[in-house]
Design an enzyme around this catalytic site. Structure first.
Site, PDB file in Angstrom:
ATOM      1  N   HIS A  60       1.536   6.156  -3.141  1.00 26.16           N
ATOM      2  CA  HIS A  60       2.730   5.312  -3.190  1.00 26.16           C
ATOM      3  C   HIS A  60       2.580   4.284  -4.304  1.00 26.16           C
ATOM      4  CE1 HIS A  60      -0.080   3.043  -0.708  1.00 26.16           C
ATOM      5  NE2 HIS A  60       0.679   1.964  -0.785  1.00 26.16           N
ATOM      6  N   HIS A  62       2.379   1.025  -4.607  1.00 28.87           N
ATOM      7  CA  HIS A  62       1.826  -0.309  -4.461  1.00 28.87           C
ATOM      8  C   HIS A  62       0.626  -0.391  -5.401  1.00 28.87           C
ATOM      9  CE1 HIS A  62       3.630  -1.428  -0.267  1.00 28.87           C
ATOM     10  NE2 HIS A  62       4.434  -1.731  -1.269  1.00 28.87           N
ATOM     11  N   ASP A  64      -2.359  -1.533  -5.590  1.00 29.16           N
ATOM     12  CA  ASP A  64      -3.745  -1.208  -5.266  1.00 29.16           C
ATOM     13  C   ASP A  64      -3.969   0.292  -5.115  1.00 29.16           C
ATOM     14  OD1 ASP A  64      -2.125  -1.392  -2.972  1.00 29.16           O
ATOM     15  OD2 ASP A  64      -3.816  -1.833  -1.650  1.00 29.16           O
ATOM     16  N   HIS A 140       5.240   3.660   5.836  1.00 30.44           N
ATOM     17  CA  HIS A 140       4.775   2.446   5.177  1.00 30.44           C
ATOM     18  C   HIS A 140       5.991   1.663   4.684  1.00 30.44           C
ATOM     19  CE1 HIS A 140       1.848  -0.183   3.561  1.00 30.44           C
ATOM     20  NE2 HIS A 140       1.982   0.151   2.294  1.00 30.44           N
ATOM     21  N   HIS A 268      -9.603   1.456   3.484  1.00 22.74           N
ATOM     22  CA  HIS A 268      -8.513   0.510   3.221  1.00 22.74           C
ATOM     23  C   HIS A 268      -8.673  -0.752   4.069  1.00 22.74           C
ATOM     24  CE1 HIS A 268      -4.338  -0.958   2.536  1.00 22.74           C
ATOM     25  NE2 HIS A 268      -4.509  -0.331   1.383  1.00 22.74           N
TER      26      HIS A 268
END
Length: 302
Positions: A60, A62, A64, A140, A268
């Site tokens: 995805h 994001h 990080d 998410h 994570h």
């Protein structure tokens, strides 16, 4: 099947931790899964021959999980890479990468292919004669997919002793490996099962990060050999999971138990925690199978 954890912490990189990125080596392939900031540094630090990476899977958009992608693409250019590079990820991944290349007046010496994903159902995104890769739709804050990697059944294995006893010529070996029967000179038909062993069992690896607790993924990951599942929080912070759309270690373990996976790899972790062994302890109260506690640089051979 070999898994190298380049980074397995959430949010921002620190001097001692790195955001999500890992390398899966399977059936001759070297797959890069997510590319958080610092990915190429970690690849060099682990002495991985990253020019072998031809397929990159981004879960995805994001930071990080993909801020290290443009740096790696640029480094490939500087190394005069010639092999095609395929990037799989959410719609928008092509726009953000090409914008950076255009504004920096850069280009690639190799062909760069983007496979943008929009489906909310599991779908096949890569397949060759050795491996098949499917998406795992996750829950998410933005559109997110995990990925299921699975080796294909190979050829049947020859029972050399039995074949030689029957006097079968070597010219039939490939036919036998592909499952064919053999007819002897006297007309006798030799069944394939009598002169072969079953192929090596398939191997399956599921990558699930980031996601809110969701049992909807269980049919997709059922009975996988290895599951990597995000575990951002400890149980004491479960109240944060709905707002952030993340999981606790116990919730990851519950998914592993319900899906009957062989091995659970946690990751994570929120950087608020200094001792990640606590994640393992909490998960083991739910999932009695093998728990491997991933940390940056960890290497697992399955």
């Amino acid at each position: 099947m070999k898994l190298t954890i380049l980074g397995c912490y959430a949010a921002t990189p620190r001097t001692i931790t790195n955001p999500t990125s890992q390398v899966l080596e399977m059936n001759g392939h070297m797959f890069l899964i997510d590319a958080g900031e610092g990915t190429q540094v970690q690849l060099r630090r682990r002495k991985l021959k990253f020019q072998r990476i031809n397929h990159i899977f981004i879960s995805h958009l994001h930071g990080d999980h993909f801020y290290g992608l443009i740096g790696l693409i640029s480094t490939f250019m500087l190394l005069n890479r010639q092999a095609d590079l395929h990037v799989y990820g959410p719609k928008g991944i092509k726009e953000v990468i090409l914008l950076q290349l255009r504004l920096s007046n850069s280009f690639t010496s190799y062909k760069l292919y983007f496979h943008e994903l929009t489906s909310k159902e599991s779908e096949i995104v890569f397949e060759d004669d050795k491996v098949i890769v499917r998406t795992i739709p996750l829950d998410h804050r933005v559109y997110t997919n995990g990925y299921l990697f699975e080796t294909k059944h190979g050829e049947r294995r020859l029972r050399i002793g039995a074949i030689e006893d029957l006097g079968i010529d070597r010219c039939y070996y490939q036919k036998i490996k592909r499952g064919g029967n053999v007819t002897l000179d006297d007309g006798t038909v030799i069944e394939n099962k009598d002169i072969t062993y079953d192929p090596e069992p398939t191997e399956r690896y599921a990558f699930c990060s980031d996601t809110y607790y969701s049992e909807a993924i269980i049919p997709i990951i059922k009975d996988v050999n290895v599951l990597y599942h995000e575990s951002t929080f400890l149980d004491s912070e479960e109240h944060n999971t709905q707002r952030t759309k993340h999981c606790t270690a116990k919730q990851a373990a519950k998914i592993a138990k319900l899906a009957n996976v062989g091995t659970l790899v946690l990751g994570h972790y929120s950087t608020r925690y200094n001792d990640i062994t606590l994640f393992k302890k909490e998960a083991e109260t739910v999932f009695s199978g093998t728990i491997l506690n991933a940390d940056d640089g960890a290497i697992f051979n399955f």
